[in-house]
Design a protein around this motif. Structure first.
Motif, mmCIF file in Angstrom:
data_model
loop_
_atom_site.group_PDB
_atom_site.id
_atom_site.type_symbol
_atom_site.label_atom_id
_atom_site.label_comp_id
_atom_site.label_asym_id
_atom_site.label_seq_id
_atom_site.Cartn_x
_atom_site.Cartn_y
_atom_site.Cartn_z
ATOM 1 N N LEU A 7 -8.050 10.817 2.646
ATOM 2 C CA LEU A 7 -8.362 11.281 4.128
ATOM 3 C C LEU A 7 -8.130 12.648 4.352
ATOM 4 N N LYS B 14 -13.422 11.113 4.905
ATOM 5 C CA LYS B 14 -12.897 10.034 4.059
ATOM 6 C C LYS B 14 -13.742 9.917 2.891
ATOM 7 N N ARG B 15 -13.188 9.480 1.853
ATOM 8 C CA ARG B 15 -13.753 9.052 0.724
ATOM 9 C C ARG B 15 -12.998 7.844 -0.122
ATOM 10 N N GLN B 16 -13.615 7.098 -0.333
ATOM 11 C CA GLN B 16 -13.002 5.921 -1.089
ATOM 12 C C GLN B 16 -13.394 5.667 -2.650
ATOM 13 N N ARG C 284 -9.471 1.194 -5.403
ATOM 14 C CA ARG C 284 -8.337 1.221 -4.844
ATOM 15 C C ARG C 284 -7.613 2.251 -4.278
ATOM 16 N N GLN D 190 -4.464 7.264 -0.151
ATOM 17 C CA GLN D 190 -3.970 5.936 0.089
ATOM 18 C C GLN D 190 -4.122 4.970 -1.228
ATOM 19 N N ASN E 33 0.722 -1.406 0.052
ATOM 20 C CA ASN E 33 -0.213 -0.047 -0.063
ATOM 21 C C ASN E 33 0.792 1.262 -0.124
ATOM 22 N N THR F 130 -7.949 5.875 -1.442
ATOM 23 C CA THR F 130 -8.741 6.258 -0.511
ATOM 24 C C THR F 130 -8.370 7.945 -0.143
#
Lengths: 114, 114
Positions: free
Chosen positions: B65, B56-58, B61, B76, B18, B63
């Motif tokens: 913050l 936070k939002r995704q 693959r 990330q 990651n 993300t």
């Protein structure tokens, strides 16, 4: 759907000359932004056009100017070129100018001033 | 004044690990933040954005913050792949000063090692 297109891809000029860079927006996008990206540096905001009007400009001298046409395409003109104007010039377009709207970038014009 | 900065200029990760790319900002009045990816010879490509009222939002693959208390933003990337190798920019979208422009950080070079 075609993305943001910029022309020419590369441009070589000598000091003191003028350069004209062009940008065609994504269909439906009315706002056009110009950025300068010098080698190894981040993007610096140059100009913002919306509905044919200049809405804002960054900390650049007046010899950097431009315009937006009725079809929302745009030109960036750089007069009296200096060596330090060598950079990648990026155009981004946006659907309207609300903060939540994403700016989509073209591939840029690489300007080299000799 | 407004500024958006990145903590690390270069990040090397092993394929499959990651990745975390960090960004600090100073304008607490920003409306939202965007992450862009720029591959060599190309213009910045939108990855993900986050509004100032979110933490936070995704995405796929990725993300993002947002820590408004310390004015910190991170991206990330899960299971980093060779195709993720690029320069990553965080940008702040501010409507202050009479314009809608992106203020970019200097970028982080992400290198994925096989």
């Amino acid at each position: 759907e075609a993305g943001v297109t910029q022309s020419p891809t590369h441009l070589i000029k000598t000091r003191g000359q003028q350069a004209t860079l062009r940008c065609s927006p994504i269909s439906g996008h009315t706002s056009v932004y110009w950025y300068q990206q010098a080698l190894g540096l981040g993007l610096q905001f140059l100009l913002w056009y919306d509905e044919g009007e200049e809405r804002n400009r960054g900390n650049f001298p007046p010899r950097f100017s431009g315009r937006q046409f009725p079809n929302y395409s745009s030109e960036l003109n750089v007069n009296a070129l200096e060596l330090e104007d060598s950079a990648l010039y990026l155009c981004a377009t946006q659907q309207g100018f609300l903060a939540k709207n994403i700016q989509y970038f073209g591939a840029g014009t690489r300007l080299s001033v000799l | 004044g407004e500024s958006v900065g990145l903590h690390l200029p270069t990040l090397s990760v092993q394929e499959g690990d990651n990745s975390i790319i960090n960004c600090a900002y100073s304008n607490s009045a920003s409306d939202y933040f965007i992450w862009y990816k720029q591959e060599s010879g190309k213009g910045p490509q939108f990855i993900i954005d986050i509004r100032s009222n979110m933490d936070k939002r995704q995405g796929q693959r990725v993300t993002v913050l947002l820590n408004k208390t310390v004015k910190h933003l991170s991206l990330q990337i899960a299971a980093t792949q060779p195709g993720d190798s690029a320069v990553y920019f965080c940008a702040e979208n501010s409507l202050t000063g009479g314009g809608n422009k992106l203020t970019f950080g200097t970028g982080t070079q992400l290198k994925v090692e096989l």
